[in-house]
Structures are given as structure tokens and as C-alpha cells.
Design a protein around this motif. Structure first.
Motif, mmCIF file in Angstrom:
data_model
loop_
_atom_site.group_PDB
_atom_site.id
_atom_site.type_symbol
_atom_site.label_atom_id
_atom_site.label_comp_id
_atom_site.label_asym_id
_atom_site.label_seq_id
_atom_site.Cartn_x
_atom_site.Cartn_y
_atom_site.Cartn_z
ATOM 1 N N THR A 56 0.759 -1.052 -0.192
ATOM 2 C CA THR A 56 -0.018 0.013 0.079
ATOM 3 C C THR A 56 0.832 1.357 0.126
ATOM 4 O OG1 THR A 56 -0.228 -0.004 2.567
ATOM 5 C CG2 THR A 56 -1.949 -1.163 1.100
ATOM 6 N N LEU A 57 2.232 0.959 0.098
ATOM 7 C CA LEU A 57 3.086 2.240 0.235
ATOM 8 C C LEU A 57 2.885 3.238 -0.851
ATOM 9 C CD1 LEU A 57 5.199 3.604 2.099
ATOM 10 C CD2 LEU A 57 6.938 2.189 0.543
ATOM 11 N N LEU A 58 2.873 2.966 -2.098
ATOM 12 C CA LEU A 58 2.682 3.696 -3.279
ATOM 13 C C LEU A 58 1.423 3.669 -4.174
ATOM 14 C CD1 LEU A 58 6.121 2.740 -4.820
ATOM 15 C CD2 LEU A 58 5.796 4.697 -3.331
ATOM 16 N N ASP A 59 0.244 3.129 -3.512
ATOM 17 C CA ASP A 59 -1.096 3.125 -4.010
ATOM 18 C C ASP A 59 -2.082 3.833 -3.182
ATOM 19 O OD1 ASP A 59 -0.104 1.627 -6.100
ATOM 20 O OD2 ASP A 59 -1.104 -0.314 -5.337
ATOM 21 N N GLY A 60 -2.781 4.646 -3.788
ATOM 22 C CA GLY A 60 -3.734 5.239 -3.188
ATOM 23 C C GLY A 60 -5.199 4.828 -3.612
ATOM 24 N N ASP A 61 -6.308 5.410 -3.164
ATOM 25 C CA ASP A 61 -7.561 5.078 -3.853
ATOM 26 C C ASP A 61 -7.622 5.225 -5.300
ATOM 27 O OD1 ASP A 61 -8.386 3.923 -1.424
ATOM 28 O OD2 ASP A 61 -8.853 5.811 -0.586
ATOM 29 N N LEU A 62 -7.000 6.495 -5.669
ATOM 30 C CA LEU A 62 -6.899 7.172 -6.745
ATOM 31 C C LEU A 62 -5.593 7.024 -7.813
ATOM 32 C CD1 LEU A 62 -8.872 10.607 -6.188
ATOM 33 C CD2 LEU A 62 -9.950 8.595 -7.267
ATOM 34 N N VAL A 63 -4.992 7.024 -6.997
ATOM 35 C CA VAL A 63 -3.396 7.036 -7.981
ATOM 36 C C VAL A 63 -2.404 5.961 -7.541
ATOM 37 C CG1 VAL A 63 -3.637 9.506 -8.454
ATOM 38 C CG2 VAL A 63 -2.311 8.636 -6.449
ATOM 39 N N ARG A 64 -1.280 5.851 -8.211
ATOM 40 C CA ARG A 64 -0.171 4.959 -7.878
ATOM 41 C C ARG A 64 1.069 5.799 -8.484
ATOM 42 N NH1 ARG A 64 -1.581 0.166 -10.498
ATOM 43 N NH2 ARG A 64 -1.912 -0.738 -8.404
ATOM 44 N N LEU A 65 1.818 5.796 -7.590
ATOM 45 C CA LEU A 65 3.216 6.192 -7.807
ATOM 46 C C LEU A 65 4.214 5.326 -8.300
ATOM 47 C CD1 LEU A 65 3.831 8.537 -4.862
ATOM 48 C CD2 LEU A 65 2.422 9.037 -6.582
ATOM 49 N N ARG A 66 4.713 5.341 -9.363
ATOM 50 C CA ARG A 66 5.554 4.355 -10.019
ATOM 51 C C ARG A 66 6.694 5.336 -10.657
ATOM 52 N NH1 ARG A 66 5.468 5.382 -15.285
ATOM 53 N NH2 ARG A 66 3.517 5.323 -16.412
ATOM 54 N N ALA A 67 7.769 4.327 -10.973
ATOM 55 C CA ALA A 67 9.048 4.843 -11.600
ATOM 56 C C ALA A 67 8.638 5.571 -12.993
ATOM 57 C CB ALA A 67 10.076 3.725 -11.998
ATOM 58 N N LEU A 68 9.424 6.551 -13.636
ATOM 59 C CA LEU A 68 9.556 7.357 -14.790
ATOM 60 C C LEU A 68 9.448 6.199 -15.804
ATOM 61 C CD1 LEU A 68 9.261 9.967 -16.350
ATOM 62 C CD2 LEU A 68 11.727 9.828 -16.271
ATOM 63 N N GLU A 69 8.919 6.311 -16.953
ATOM 64 C CA GLU A 69 9.072 5.462 -18.029
ATOM 65 C C GLU A 69 9.065 6.397 -19.239
ATOM 66 O OE1 GLU A 69 5.521 2.861 -18.301
ATOM 67 O OE2 GLU A 69 6.074 1.628 -16.578
ATOM 68 N N ASP A 70 9.845 5.776 -20.345
ATOM 69 C CA ASP A 70 9.991 6.732 -21.409
ATOM 70 C C ASP A 70 8.885 7.163 -22.114
ATOM 71 O OD1 ASP A 70 12.911 6.488 -21.193
ATOM 72 O OD2 ASP A 70 13.061 5.083 -22.580
ATOM 73 N N ASP A 71 7.789 6.410 -22.063
ATOM 74 C CA ASP A 71 6.697 6.913 -22.680
ATOM 75 C C ASP A 71 5.828 8.083 -21.875
ATOM 76 O OD1 ASP A 71 6.681 5.046 -24.602
ATOM 77 O OD2 ASP A 71 5.431 3.699 -23.575
#
Length: 201
Positions: free
Chosen positions: A15-30
Motif C-alpha cells: 500500500t506504500l505507493l498506492d492510493g485510492d485514485l493514484v499509484r506512484l511508479r518509476a518514470l517510463e520513457d513513454d
């Protein structure tokens, strides 16, 4: 709260990087095309940048890559995506949180078409929580232009306090504007509601 075993640790991690609306993740080229477009949009740049000016793609891309390397102990950066669809909606960063002070600065950008959907509020809450619980920070601050009433309301709603004003620190439209310093402290921080999710959610 003490962990009673691996299950408690994994629940925290999941649950550390996940909320109800958003997820935090590493930057991707796209992600980069949208991030560059949002950063260069003058209607939004005036709310957070010192000078509104066109910049080529390459330096803006390098800036986001640097903010997102997350290799130094006091710096971390994430792309913000909609939790259900995976759509990129913004970017958040903490930087400068080094020993012995353990005080970092928060920077957040939500794409113009994604504003007013709650993404910014949750992204700030998640990253602040991450800073205190995973990075061991004591203080997180943000500087916001005084005229950016929407951003100030978001930060207050999350739990940041206005602690001072940098008078006439920003120049736009031929005049000087104040900048407000807001902060959150680890000992005052309330964990986000998403911490109550269970494995079944």
C-alpha cells in the motif's frame, strides 16, 4: 505499529505507493512527451515556475530524468498514474532530504487536463507519507506562489501548514508577488486514509 511477521511487512509494502485514485511508479520513457507538454504549457507554468519561457524538449526531458533517478538517499521522484486505468496524470518529487537535518522539498505537477479530479491531493498525501515512513524525513516543505489559491488549498487539506511568506519573491506580469512557505512535520503527520485498505480491496 510493530510488525508481527512478513505478512504485516508485505501489507505495508503493497500500500506504500498506492492510493485510492493514484499509484506512484518509476518514470517510463513513454511518460516524457506528456510531462514535457505539461511543463511547457504557459497557462500552468505561471502557477509554479519562476519564469515562463519556451524550452526545447531535451533539457526538460533531462530534468525529469534527473528528478526521477531516485538514487541519492535524500531524493526521490515518481510518475503519478490513475490507479485503475494506468493513465499518466502527473509527476511528484522530494529532494534535498539529507542527514543530519532530514528536511526535503516537495514539487508536484499534475497535467492540466487532470486537475480537479483529486489526483494532486492524493499524490501529495502519498508522497508525504512515503517521505516520513520510508525515507525517515522529519520535515517536508513546499514553496507556492501566493496567488495559487488552488494549490494552497490542496496542501492545507493534506495537512501542510503555512509558516511564512517570502515577500515579493516571484515576478510575473510586470510585478512582484509573494511566495508562501508551507510545511509538514513527521510528528504531526496523520497517515492517509488509504492505510486502512485490506488485501480484499
Amino acid at each position: 505499529m510493530a510488525w508481527n511477521g512478513a505478512t504485516d511487512a508485505q501489507r505495508y509494502g503493497s500500500t506504500l505507493l498506492d492510493g485510492d485514485l493514484v499509484r506512484l511508479r518509476a518514470l517510463e520513457d513513454d511518460d516524457l512527451a506528456d510531462l514535457v507538454r505539461w511543463w511547457r504549457d504557459p497557462a500552468w507554468a505561471v502557477l509554479q515556475q519562476i519564469v515562463v519561457r519556451p524550452r526545447p524538449d531535451a533539457p526538460v526531458i533531462e530534468m525529469f530524468r534527473t528528478w526521477s533517478t531516485s538514487e541519492r538517499s535524500g531524493d526521490v521522484g515518481f510518475s503519478v498514474v490513475d490507479r485503475r486505468s494506468g493513465t499518466l496524470v502527473g509527476h511528484v518529487t522530494l529532494f534535498g532530504g539529507k542527514l543530519p537535518v532530514r528536511a526535503a522539498t516537495l514539487a508536484v505537477m499534475i497535467g492540466g487536463e487532470h486537475v480537479s479530479h483529486g489526483y494532486g491531493t492524493e499524490a501529495v498525501r502519498l508522497l508525504t507519507d512515503y517521505g516520513f515512513r520510508e525515507m525517515g524525513l522529519n520535515r517536508i516543505e513546499i514553496q507556492v506562489h501566493a496567488f495559487n489559491d488552488r494549490a494552497r488549498a490542496v496542501y492545507r487539506n493534506v495537512g501542510y501548514r503555512e509558516e511564512g511568506v517570502r515577500r515579493e519573491a516571484v515576478f510575473h506580469d510586470g510585478r512582484f508577488h509573494d511566495e508562501v512557505v508551507m510545511s509538514a512535520l513527521a510528528r504531526e503527520w496523520q497517515r492517509p486514509p488509504s492505510d486502512t485498505r485490506t488485501d480484499a480491496d
